[in-house]
Scaffold this motif. Structure first.
Motif, PDB file in Angstrom:
ATOM      1  N   PRO A  23      -9.575 -81.947  31.531  1.00 17.00           N
ATOM      2  CA  PRO A  23      -9.170 -80.867  30.630  1.00 17.00           C
ATOM      3  C   PRO A  23      -9.341 -81.253  29.169  1.00 17.00           C
ATOM      4  O   PRO A  23      -9.260 -82.403  28.804  1.00 17.00           O
ATOM      5  CB  PRO A  23      -7.692 -80.652  30.980  1.00 17.00           C
ATOM      6  CG  PRO A  23      -7.237 -81.977  31.511  1.00 17.00           C
ATOM      7  CD  PRO A  23      -8.415 -82.538  32.239  1.00 17.00           C
ATOM      8  N   VAL A  24      -9.595 -80.247  28.373  1.00 14.23           N
ATOM      9  CA  VAL A  24      -9.716 -80.442  26.935  1.00 14.23           C
ATOM     10  C   VAL A  24      -8.376 -80.147  26.301  1.00 14.23           C
ATOM     11  O   VAL A  24      -7.706 -79.171  26.652  1.00 14.23           O
ATOM     12  CB  VAL A  24     -10.805 -79.515  26.348  1.00 14.23           C
ATOM     13  CG1 VAL A  24     -10.937 -79.740  24.863  1.00 14.23           C
ATOM     14  CG2 VAL A  24     -12.144 -79.744  27.045  1.00 14.23           C
ATOM     15  N   ASP A  25      -8.017 -80.985  25.378  1.00 13.60           N
ATOM     16  CA  ASP A  25      -6.720 -80.840  24.718  1.00 13.60           C
ATOM     17  C   ASP A  25      -6.828 -79.793  23.616  1.00 13.60           C
ATOM     18  O   ASP A  25      -7.038 -80.103  22.457  1.00 13.60           O
ATOM     19  CB  ASP A  25      -6.291 -82.198  24.135  1.00 13.60           C
ATOM     20  CG  ASP A  25      -4.883 -82.145  23.563  1.00 13.60           C
ATOM     21  OD1 ASP A  25      -4.232 -81.096  23.728  1.00 13.60           O
ATOM     22  OD2 ASP A  25      -4.470 -83.145  22.962  1.00 13.60           O
ATOM     23  N   HIS A  26      -6.714 -78.497  23.977  1.00 10.28           N
ATOM     24  CA  HIS A  26      -6.861 -77.421  22.990  1.00 10.28           C
ATOM     25  C   HIS A  26      -5.705 -77.400  22.010  1.00 10.28           C
ATOM     26  O   HIS A  26      -5.838 -76.864  20.902  1.00 10.28           O
ATOM     27  CB  HIS A  26      -6.953 -76.070  23.690  1.00 10.28           C
ATOM     28  CG  HIS A  26      -8.222 -75.888  24.467  1.00 10.28           C
ATOM     29  ND1 HIS A  26      -9.429 -75.667  23.866  1.00 10.28           N
ATOM     30  CD2 HIS A  26      -8.451 -75.937  25.808  1.00 10.28           C
ATOM     31  CE1 HIS A  26     -10.366 -75.548  24.795  1.00 10.28           C
ATOM     32  NE2 HIS A  26      -9.805 -75.720  25.987  1.00 10.28           N
ATOM     33  N   ALA A  27      -4.622 -77.981  22.379  1.00  9.37           N
ATOM     34  CA  ALA A  27      -3.465 -77.946  21.481  1.00  9.37           C
ATOM     35  C   ALA A  27      -3.725 -78.687  20.201  1.00  9.37           C
ATOM     36  O   ALA A  27      -3.154 -78.378  19.157  1.00  9.37           O
ATOM     37  CB  ALA A  27      -2.238 -78.536  22.201  1.00  9.37           C
ATOM     38  N   ALA A  28      -4.624 -79.693  20.316  1.00 11.57           N
ATOM     39  CA  ALA A  28      -4.911 -80.492  19.126  1.00 11.57           C
ATOM     40  C   ALA A  28      -6.016 -79.901  18.278  1.00 11.57           C
ATOM     41  O   ALA A  28      -6.374 -80.465  17.265  1.00 11.57           O
ATOM     42  CB  ALA A  28      -5.288 -81.917  19.549  1.00 11.57           C
ATOM     43  N   ALA A  29      -6.632 -78.799  18.702  1.00 13.76           N
ATOM     44  CA  ALA A  29      -7.739 -78.214  17.947  1.00 13.76           C
ATOM     45  C   ALA A  29      -7.250 -77.657  16.622  1.00 13.76           C
ATOM     46  O   ALA A  29      -6.225 -76.969  16.574  1.00 13.76           O
ATOM     47  CB  ALA A  29      -8.395 -77.109  18.767  1.00 13.76           C
ATOM     48  N   PRO A  30      -7.964 -77.920  15.521  1.00 16.24           N
ATOM     49  CA  PRO A  30      -7.557 -77.429  14.207  1.00 16.24           C
ATOM     50  C   PRO A  30      -7.794 -75.936  14.070  1.00 16.24           C
ATOM     51  O   PRO A  30      -8.545 -75.338  14.830  1.00 16.24           O
ATOM     52  CB  PRO A  30      -8.461 -78.217  13.251  1.00 16.24           C
ATOM     53  CG  PRO A  30      -9.677 -78.553  14.063  1.00 16.24           C
ATOM     54  CD  PRO A  30      -9.177 -78.748  15.446  1.00 16.24           C
ATOM     55  N   ALA A  31      -7.177 -75.362  13.084  1.00 16.82           N
ATOM     56  CA  ALA A  31      -7.353 -73.937  12.818  1.00 16.82           C
ATOM     57  C   ALA A  31      -8.736 -73.678  12.231  1.00 16.82           C
ATOM     58  O   ALA A  31      -9.403 -74.580  11.741  1.00 16.82           O
ATOM     59  CB  ALA A  31      -6.270 -73.464  11.850  1.00 16.82           C
ATOM     60  N   ALA A  32      -9.161 -72.403  12.280  1.00 21.74           N
ATOM     61  CA  ALA A  32     -10.464 -72.031  11.732  1.00 21.74           C
ATOM     62  C   ALA A  32     -10.516 -72.313  10.235  1.00 21.74           C
ATOM     63  O   ALA A  32      -9.516 -72.165   9.521  1.00 21.74           O
ATOM     64  CB  ALA A  32     -10.721 -70.552  12.009  1.00 21.74           C
ATOM     65  N   TRP A  33     -11.701 -72.716   9.775  1.00 23.70           N
ATOM     66  CA  TRP A  33     -11.870 -73.055   8.364  1.00 23.70           C
ATOM     67  C   TRP A  33     -11.906 -71.803   7.500  1.00 23.70           C
ATOM     68  O   TRP A  33     -12.393 -70.752   7.912  1.00 23.70           O
ATOM     69  CB  TRP A  33     -13.168 -73.819   8.155  1.00 23.70           C
ATOM     70  CG  TRP A  33     -13.125 -75.224   8.698  1.00 23.70           C
ATOM     71  CD1 TRP A  33     -12.201 -75.788   9.508  1.00 23.70           C
ATOM     72  CD2 TRP A  33     -14.092 -76.240   8.431  1.00 23.70           C
ATOM     73  NE1 TRP A  33     -12.489 -77.084   9.786  1.00 23.70           N
ATOM     74  CE2 TRP A  33     -13.665 -77.398   9.135  1.00 23.70           C
ATOM     75  CE3 TRP A  33     -15.252 -76.309   7.685  1.00 23.70           C
ATOM     76  CZ2 TRP A  33     -14.374 -78.591   9.095  1.00 23.70           C
ATOM     77  CZ3 TRP A  33     -15.967 -77.497   7.651  1.00 23.70           C
ATOM     78  CH2 TRP A  33     -15.535 -78.629   8.345  1.00 23.70           C
ATOM     79  N   SER A  34     -11.438 -71.953   6.277  1.00 22.04           N
ATOM     80  CA  SER A  34     -11.540 -70.867   5.311  1.00 22.04           C
ATOM     81  C   SER A  34     -12.937 -70.877   4.682  1.00 22.04           C
ATOM     82  O   SER A  34     -13.688 -71.857   4.799  1.00 22.04           O
ATOM     83  CB  SER A  34     -10.486 -71.036   4.204  1.00 22.04           C
ATOM     84  OG  SER A  34     -10.778 -72.189   3.424  1.00 22.04           O
ATOM     85  N   ARG A  35     -13.301 -69.798   4.008  1.00 20.51           N
ATOM     86  CA  ARG A  35     -14.608 -69.717   3.346  1.00 20.51           C
ATOM     87  C   ARG A  35     -14.739 -70.791   2.278  1.00 20.51           C
ATOM     88  O   ARG A  35     -15.813 -71.381   2.113  1.00 20.51           O
ATOM     89  CB  ARG A  35     -14.774 -68.324   2.744  1.00 20.51           C
ATOM     90  CG  ARG A  35     -16.127 -68.091   2.080  1.00 20.51           C
ATOM     91  CD  ARG A  35     -16.279 -66.658   1.624  1.00 20.51           C
ATOM     92  NE  ARG A  35     -16.199 -65.740   2.759  1.00 20.51           N
ATOM     93  CZ  ARG A  35     -16.269 -64.414   2.642  1.00 20.51           C
ATOM     94  NH1 ARG A  35     -16.386 -63.865   1.441  1.00 20.51           N
ATOM     95  NH2 ARG A  35     -16.192 -63.651   3.710  1.00 20.51           N
ATOM     96  N   TRP A  36     -13.676 -71.051   1.547  1.00 22.34           N
ATOM     97  CA  TRP A  36     -13.714 -72.075   0.505  1.00 22.34           C
ATOM     98  C   TRP A  36     -13.910 -73.470   1.103  1.00 22.34           C
ATOM     99  O   TRP A  36     -14.647 -74.298   0.571  1.00 22.34           O
ATOM    100  CB  TRP A  36     -12.436 -72.011  -0.310  1.00 22.34           C
ATOM    101  CG  TRP A  36     -12.278 -73.148  -1.294  1.00 22.34           C
ATOM    102  CD1 TRP A  36     -11.310 -74.092  -1.310  1.00 22.34           C
ATOM    103  CD2 TRP A  36     -13.148 -73.437  -2.397  1.00 22.34           C
ATOM    104  NE1 TRP A  36     -11.500 -74.972  -2.335  1.00 22.34           N
ATOM    105  CE2 TRP A  36     -12.629 -74.591  -3.044  1.00 22.34           C
ATOM    106  CE3 TRP A  36     -14.297 -72.855  -2.909  1.00 22.34           C
ATOM    107  CZ2 TRP A  36     -13.228 -75.162  -4.153  1.00 22.34           C
ATOM    108  CZ3 TRP A  36     -14.901 -73.421  -4.027  1.00 22.34           C
ATOM    109  CH2 TRP A  36     -14.370 -74.551  -4.635  1.00 22.34           C
TER     110      TRP A  36
END
Length: 581
Positions: A23-36
């Motif tokens: 399994p992939v540890d999705h809990a540790a995945a970062p949030a989506a990046w902002s445009r900046w």
């Protein structure tokens, strides 16, 4: 749970079945990046990529000083007539004095260095009823593949009608081409023809001269080294300097006259710094400018529309060499409107005539020389000699530049071919899948990378096609000018295509930097770029369950092969200076 399942668990060292992915540890995945956030990564990548290309353009640049420009030599009179003192008032033959007999024979022209034999036609024209002890002239071909039948017919006929025995042969070419010409071997064949004329009972062996034009003035230098008994020479638009310098001057001047953008002109500098000796071609650096080359009575003729020769520096160099050899019998003539072969108009058009007095002047000079008379006309006459730029005497073989240029071009061709093969394989598989009605992703591109790859590939290849078209138009314009035509009033593609390519290439680099930044973002979100990588992330990417680029191996291979191929195109552009001019 069965015994078999328990055994399988024990072999895998865990309580999970072997065919169940980690399994992939999705809990540790970062949030989506902002445009900046994306822009902060995008900009430095763009700067680095563009910096590499600008560095390559500057590193491969070849300095070239065109100064001084607009050099001139003023003539002593505009009258090109050649006159001699004739105290005994001997009747001198002129054009049309005698009827002419023409004879065609064949002989074997043997190449001394290899023993290769070329069956060669020779056309001899002789004046009927002119008596014995006649002077003779051997005509020597310029560039191309001239034959006895299609070369020098009019001037050879005219000189024969004035009492000369003339010989025109098929150009000694053997298996060579324009780049690998055997100049010493050609000189040996022309000397063989000279000896044939000397052996005739109607020819004075001490009065045999040569008529050399353009490229053959390099051959005539070798001829005069091996035969010190040549009586005189008529040099039509002599090249004078080494092929690297002379042809480099020709190309640089004609690119400018054609109206090509400075970027296309810079291509000449890189091309003529190539080390051709790496490929066994040594002709570019032969040295024929020496006193012996101009040690006999010489008539030099130029045309004011000749855009292929350095007339001012060439004249100065020839006079200097002649004087060092103790020869002051040099006559320079320059004719208005005439082109590189002293014709009036486009040389490629059949029947184009010579400049008005050119043939008469050649005959008068040759007659006076062979009669031992003293010249009374001015030595330098006709229209003022002009030269637009200086001869690039600082050109030299640059092995490092040549090696890099060859490598980057070969790499581009290999990668483009490889990308085409992979694309054809993908296309064939798609057709096969459609026929078999198989479902499922063939390439499986994710995050829009497939569309971006297609767009950037089309844009880059279209830019490459535009570059080739612009350069092709420049070459065609140069050929037109060399044949005696006038440059177009509106250069068109050869002017605007270069800056357009620059703008498009810069936008392509920006787009690629965005693709790279997006790859980094997705890879970080997948946990692949963490240290250490997030548990199970690498296996998920490789298996295609959580793809960064594509869910299939074929898609990933196609992406990377095509991306490298497109960047190699940009490296080729950079080699030719696209990112600095």
């Amino acid at each position: 749970m069965s015994n078999r399942e328990r055994s399988e668990q024990q072999r895998n060292g865990s309580g999970r079945s072997a065919d169940v992915p980690e399994p992939v540890d999705h809990a540790a995945a970062p949030a989506a990046w902002s445009r900046w956030h994306r822009l902060r990564l995008n900009i430095p990548i763009f700067i680095m990529m563009l910096g590499v290309l600008v560095f390559v353009s500057n590193a491969t640049a070849v300095p070239w000083n065109n100064e001084p420009t607009g050099q001139t030599i003023s003539t002593l009179t505009a009258d090109t007539s050649v006159t001699f003192a004739n105290p005994d008032h001997v009747s001198l033959p002129e054009n049309g004095t005698y009827q002419v007999k023409e004879t065609s024979t064949w002989f074997n022209a043997k190449r001394p260095s290899t023993g290769e034999v070329q069956r060669t036609n020779m056309i001899v024209r002789e004046p009927i009823g002119a008596g014995k002890g006649l002077p003779a002239v051997v005509f020597m071909h310029g560039a191309g593949y001239g034959t006895a039948k299609n070369s020098f017919g009019d001037v050879a006929e005219a000189m024969a009608s004035a009492g000369f025995v003339t010989a025109v042969i098929d150009k000694p070419a053997w298996s060579t081409n324009d780049v690998t010409r055997d100049y010493p071997g050609s000189a040996a064949v022309y000397d063989q023809v000279i000896d044939m004329l000397r052996g005739r009972n109607d020819v004075d062996a001490g009065k045999v001269g040569i008529y050399a034009t353009s490229e053959s003035t390099w051959v005539s230098a070798y001829l005069l080294r091996m035969d010190r008994k040549v009586a005189f020479q008529i040099l039509l638009s002599p090249m004078v300097f080494s092929p690297r310098e002379a042809v480099g001057f020709l190309a640089a001047q004609d690119f400018a006259l054609a109206g090509a953008h400075e970027g296309y002109q810079s291509i000449v500098r890189r091309a003529f710094n190539a080390d051709s000796a790496m490929f066994g071609v040594t002709n570019p650096d032969i040295r024929t400018l020496e006193p012996q080359t101009y040690s006999i009575p010489t008539l030099v003729a130029y045309g004011s529309k000749d855009v292929m020769t350095a007339q001012v520096e060439g004249t100065e160099a020839m006079l200097a060499m002649a004087h060092r050899a103790g020869n002051w019998d040099m006559t320079i003539r320059s004719y208005p409107v005439a082109n590189h072969v002293l014709r009036l108009g486009d040389e490629s058009t059949a029947g184009t005539g010579f400049a008005d007095r050119y043939v008469s002047d050649v005959i008068d000079w040759a007659v006076g020389q062979t009669r031992g008379l003293k010249q009374t006309s001015e030595r330098v006459a006709g229209i003022r000699l002009y030269q637009s730029i200086t001869v690039p005497k600082d050109l030299h073989a640059n092995r490092g530049l040549t090696v890099y240029g060859v490598l980057v071009h070969v790499f581009m061709l290999v990668m483009l071919l490889l990308a085409l093969i992979v694309a054809l394989v993908a296309f064939a598989l798609r057709i096969h899948a459609a026929v078999r009605r198989r479902k499922g992703p063939l390439l499986g591109f994710s995050h829009g990378f497939g569309n971006q790859l297609l767009t950037l590939t089309i844009t880059t290849m279209a830019t490459l096609a535009l570059f080739a078209a612009g350069l092709g138009q420049v070459v065609m314009a140069v050929v037109k000018i060399a044949w005696g035509g006038a440059p177009d009033d509106e250069p068109g593609l050869m002017v605007w295509s270069w800056p357009v390519i620059q703008v498009v290439c810069t936008l392509v680099v920006w787009a690629w930097s965005r693709v790279v930044a997006r790859l980094i973002e997705v890879a970080m979100n997948r946990g692949v770029l963490q240290f250490p990588p997030r548990r199970g992330s690498i296996r998920a990417v490789v298996s295609g369950r959580e793809p960064v680029l594509a869910s299939t191996r074929l898609g990933r291979v196609l992406f990377w092969v095509t991306s490298i191929a497109m960047f190699s195109v940009l490296l080729v552009f950079a080699f030719w200076g696209l990112f600095i001019y």
